[in-house]
Write an enzyme that holds these catalytic residues in place. Structure first.
Site, PDB file in Angstrom:
ATOM      1  N   SER A 128     -23.437  97.349 -23.321  1.00 52.75           N
ATOM      2  CA  SER A 128     -24.780  96.902 -23.673  1.00 52.75           C
ATOM      3  C   SER A 128     -25.659  98.095 -24.025  1.00 52.75           C
ATOM      4  O   SER A 128     -25.475  99.200 -23.499  1.00 52.75           O
ATOM      5  CB  SER A 128     -25.373  96.181 -22.466  1.00 52.75           C
ATOM      6  OG  SER A 128     -26.760  95.991 -22.642  1.00 52.75           O
ATOM      7  N   TYR A 152     -27.344  95.693 -12.852  1.00 48.01           N
ATOM      8  CA  TYR A 152     -26.612  95.177 -14.012  1.00 48.01           C
ATOM      9  C   TYR A 152     -26.250  96.323 -14.953  1.00 48.01           C
ATOM     10  O   TYR A 152     -25.090  96.509 -15.331  1.00 48.01           O
ATOM     11  CB  TYR A 152     -27.436  94.117 -14.764  1.00 48.01           C
ATOM     12  CG  TYR A 152     -26.859  93.789 -16.120  1.00 48.01           C
ATOM     13  CD1 TYR A 152     -25.652  93.110 -16.235  1.00 48.01           C
ATOM     14  CD2 TYR A 152     -27.491  94.200 -17.296  1.00 48.01           C
ATOM     15  CE1 TYR A 152     -25.101  92.829 -17.482  1.00 48.01           C
ATOM     16  CE2 TYR A 152     -26.955  93.925 -18.542  1.00 48.01           C
ATOM     17  CZ  TYR A 152     -25.765  93.236 -18.630  1.00 48.01           C
ATOM     18  OH  TYR A 152     -25.221  92.987 -19.870  1.00 48.01           O
ATOM     19  N   LYS A 156     -22.484  98.274 -16.040  1.00 54.26           N
ATOM     20  CA  LYS A 156     -21.957  98.568 -17.383  1.00 54.26           C
ATOM     21  C   LYS A 156     -21.626 100.063 -17.509  1.00 54.26           C
ATOM     22  O   LYS A 156     -20.589 100.431 -18.082  1.00 54.26           O
ATOM     23  CB  LYS A 156     -22.964  98.147 -18.455  1.00 54.26           C
ATOM     24  CG  LYS A 156     -23.210  96.649 -18.544  1.00 54.26           C
ATOM     25  CD  LYS A 156     -21.977  95.900 -19.026  1.00 54.26           C
ATOM     26  CE  LYS A 156     -22.224  94.409 -19.165  1.00 54.26           C
ATOM     27  NZ  LYS A 156     -20.978  93.640 -19.354  1.00 54.26           N
TER      28      LYS A 156
HETATM   29  N1  LIG Z   1     -26.318  88.197 -24.024  1.00 60.16           N
HETATM   30  C1  LIG Z   1     -26.759  89.443 -24.006  1.00 60.16           C
HETATM   31  O1  LIG Z   1     -27.945  89.684 -24.208  1.00 60.16           O
HETATM   32  C2  LIG Z   1     -25.816  90.603 -23.746  1.00 60.16           C
HETATM   33  C3  LIG Z   1     -26.197  91.898 -24.132  1.00 60.16           C
HETATM   34  C4  LIG Z   1     -25.336  92.958 -23.878  1.00 60.16           C
HETATM   35  C5  LIG Z   1     -24.130  92.725 -23.242  1.00 60.16           C
HETATM   36  N2  LIG Z   1     -23.785  91.465 -22.867  1.00 60.16           N
HETATM   37  C6  LIG Z   1     -22.510  91.261 -22.178  1.00 60.16           C
HETATM   38  O2  LIG Z   1     -21.687  90.413 -22.944  1.00 60.16           O
HETATM   39  C7  LIG Z   1     -20.869  89.621 -22.098  1.00 60.16           C
HETATM   40  C8  LIG Z   1     -21.032  88.153 -22.470  1.00 60.16           C
HETATM   41  O3  LIG Z   1     -22.396  87.805 -22.355  1.00 60.16           O
HETATM   42  P1  LIG Z   1     -22.940  86.343 -22.679  1.00 60.16           P
HETATM   43  O4  LIG Z   1     -24.328  86.499 -23.146  1.00 60.16           O
HETATM   44  O5  LIG Z   1     -21.983  85.591 -23.505  1.00 60.16           O
HETATM   45  O6  LIG Z   1     -23.016  85.750 -21.201  1.00 60.16           O
HETATM   46  P2  LIG Z   1     -22.474  84.360 -20.625  1.00 60.16           P
HETATM   47  O7  LIG Z   1     -22.925  84.274 -19.214  1.00 60.16           O
HETATM   48  O8  LIG Z   1     -22.825  83.245 -21.542  1.00 60.16           O
HETATM   49  O9  LIG Z   1     -20.896  84.576 -20.686  1.00 60.16           O
HETATM   50  C9  LIG Z   1     -20.182  85.215 -19.659  1.00 60.16           C
HETATM   51  C10 LIG Z   1     -19.056  84.293 -19.257  1.00 60.16           C
HETATM   52  O10 LIG Z   1     -18.272  84.916 -18.237  1.00 60.16           O
HETATM   53  C11 LIG Z   1     -17.945  83.945 -17.266  1.00 60.16           C
HETATM   54  N3  LIG Z   1     -17.659  84.686 -16.022  1.00 60.16           N
HETATM   55  C12 LIG Z   1     -18.527  85.421 -15.264  1.00 60.16           C
HETATM   56  N4  LIG Z   1     -17.886  85.964 -14.221  1.00 60.16           N
HETATM   57  C13 LIG Z   1     -16.579  85.597 -14.312  1.00 60.16           C
HETATM   58  C14 LIG Z   1     -15.426  85.842 -13.536  1.00 60.16           C
HETATM   59  N5  LIG Z   1     -15.492  86.583 -12.435  1.00 60.16           N
HETATM   60  N6  LIG Z   1     -14.258  85.305 -13.939  1.00 60.16           N
HETATM   61  C15 LIG Z   1     -14.190  84.546 -15.045  1.00 60.16           C
HETATM   62  N7  LIG Z   1     -15.244  84.263 -15.822  1.00 60.16           N
HETATM   63  C16 LIG Z   1     -16.436  84.776 -15.449  1.00 60.16           C
HETATM   64  C17 LIG Z   1     -19.130  83.015 -17.214  1.00 60.16           C
HETATM   65  O11 LIG Z   1     -18.811  81.736 -16.714  1.00 60.16           O
HETATM   66  C18 LIG Z   1     -19.542  82.962 -18.688  1.00 60.16           C
HETATM   67  O12 LIG Z   1     -18.885  81.903 -19.363  1.00 60.16           O
HETATM   68  C19 LIG Z   1     -21.290  89.944 -20.669  1.00 60.16           C
HETATM   69  O13 LIG Z   1     -20.402  90.909 -20.153  1.00 60.16           O
HETATM   70  C20 LIG Z   1     -22.670  90.532 -20.847  1.00 60.16           C
HETATM   71  O14 LIG Z   1     -22.989  91.438 -19.807  1.00 60.16           O
HETATM   72  C21 LIG Z   1     -24.597  90.401 -23.123  1.00 60.16           C
END
Ligand SMILES: NC(=O)c1ccc[n+]([C@@H]2O[C@H](COP(=O)([O-])OP(=O)(O)OC[C@H]3O[C@@H](n4cnc5c(N)ncnc54)[C@H](O)[C@@H]3O)[C@@H](O)[C@H]2O)c1
Length: 341
Positions: A128, A152, A156
């Site tokens: 991120s 958080y 990362k």
């Molecule tokens: N959305 C943002 O703004 C953003 C920005 C930078 C990085 N990210 C990273 O991208 C990734 C995806 O983000 P997103 O926005 O799609 O979030 P999201 O919460 O929609 O998706 C994450 C998924 O991981 C699953 N999950 C969490 N812990 C788990 C575990 N222990 N075992 C199995 N499944 C698990 C959740 O059920 C969810 O479906 C994350 O790692 C997040 O930190 C997101």
């Protein structure tokens, strides 16, 4: 490449994961999703099937379940892992740091161990822009210093470092660390999109929930930032552009040979909160009443990517503009006012 070898997508039922499944299928890959549904609904994958005609492989489970991972890797022999699974709410991470270190850092370590044992060494990791902390200048290049102001972000940072250590210890690993800026929007079908639980932490779902009448008014955190209109400036990237960035990174990872690379996935454009509100009102025809409130602890004034490395290395760049972002987010919100529920 054998088309029977799937791409394991952890967290693939979530917001970015479900859109990446669409992009993977469209590029001829076979996603196999592993998700514990702690922040998502399996309905998203039924919708992926409606969009593409292909149902992604599905395993309900937790990345911290080493026995399950061993079995999944042995049975399906994935070609690579795209690792989205994790918790992502900054405020919650301050309240419950151990849950974040356990899920994000512990979960990733267990996943990497299982991959190592299975002889699978290709991974794309969701990092991120938060790892840049409060950048001294913008646009942000990948070689800028990293820091964290909350658990958080620190999770990362730690995972990035673990991947670095791993690649040094065993140079056969192929590792992509993708640093996302602010993912927004939805698939143009309106069938999949962002479905946050509770009151959204992020601007775009907040705006669409106000416009659809689910929330009374947008809170703008700070009107006195050192930016042109005083509101915070971010790099909003359409989630389908982000999804296609993963396909480009996967292709590069599989053909470039062993090694690690780190790239920003952003547009290179800074957009303020008020510019986003105006763009949304223009494209949707709906008013978004807002009120300016105090700055939120830990927020920064401005953050946008230098996307040059992604362009050079991956031959990828974001191509969807702000109006498309707003129109697609609004289509999803209108068709699914309560999300997948
Ligand atoms: N959305 C943002 O703004 C953003 C920005 C930078 C990085 N990210 C990273 O991208 C990734 C995806 O983000 P997103 O926005 O799609 O979030 P999201 O919460 O929609 O998706 C994450 C998924 O991981 C699953 N999950 C969490 N812990 C788990 C575990 N222990 N075992 C199995 N499944 C698990 C959740 O059920 C969810 O479906 C994350 O790692 C997040 O930190 C997101």
């Amino acid at each position: 490449m054998s088309m029977t070898q799937p791409i394991l997508v952890t967290g693939g039922a979530g917001y970015i994961g479900s859109h990446t499944c669409v992009a993977l299928i469209e590029a001829g890959y076979a996603p196999l999703v592993l998700d514990n549904l702690c922040n998502s609904s399996v309905e998203s994958l039924a919708r992926v099937q409606r969009i593409t005609g292909v149902r992604p492989g599905w395993i309900e489970g937790d990345i911290r379940d080493a026995a399950l991972l061993e079995q999944v890797l042995a049975e399906h022999r994935p070609r690579a892992v795209i690792h989205f699974a994790g918790l992502k709410a900054v405020g919650e991470s301050v309240q419950e740091p151990l849950a974040y270190y356990d899920n994000n850092v512990g979960g990733t370590t267990i996943l990497l161990q299982a991959m190592q044992r299975a002889g699978l060494r290709n991974i794309i990791f969701s990092s991120s822009a938060t790892v840049y902390g409060d950048p001294a200048t913008v646009p942000i290049r990948e070689d800028f210093p990293r820091s964290a102001t909350n658990p958080y972000g620190r999770s990362k940072l730690i995972i990035e470092d673990i991947l670095d250590d791993l690649q040094r210890a065993d140079p056969a690993w192929r590792i992509a660390r993708l640093r996302y800026f602010n993912p927004v929007g939805a698939h143009p079908s309106g069938l999949i999109g962002e479905d946050p639980r509770g009151i959204p932490n992020n601007l775009m779902p907040y705006i669409t929930q106000v416009a659809v009448g689910r929330l009374p008014a947008l809170q703008v955190f700070g009107g006195d930032w050192p930016t042109p209109d005083g509101t915070g400036v971010r790099d909003y990237i359409h989630v389908m552009d982000l999804a296609e960035g993963h396909v480009a990174a996967l292709a590069y990872l599989l053909e470039a040979g062993a090694g690690m690379f780190t790239v920003n996935l952003g547009t290179g454009q800074g957009v303020s909160v008020l510019q986003m509100v105006q763009a949304f009102e223009r494209t949707s025809g709906h008013q978004v009443p807002y009120r300016v409130v105090e700055r939120r602890a830990g927020d920064i004034a401005a953050c946008w990517a230098d996307p040059a490395r992604a362009r050079r290395l991956l031959h990828w760049q974001a191509r969807r503009d702000l109006d498309t972002i707003c129109a697609d987010a609004w289509r999803w919100q209108q068709a699914n006012p309560r999300g997948y529920a």
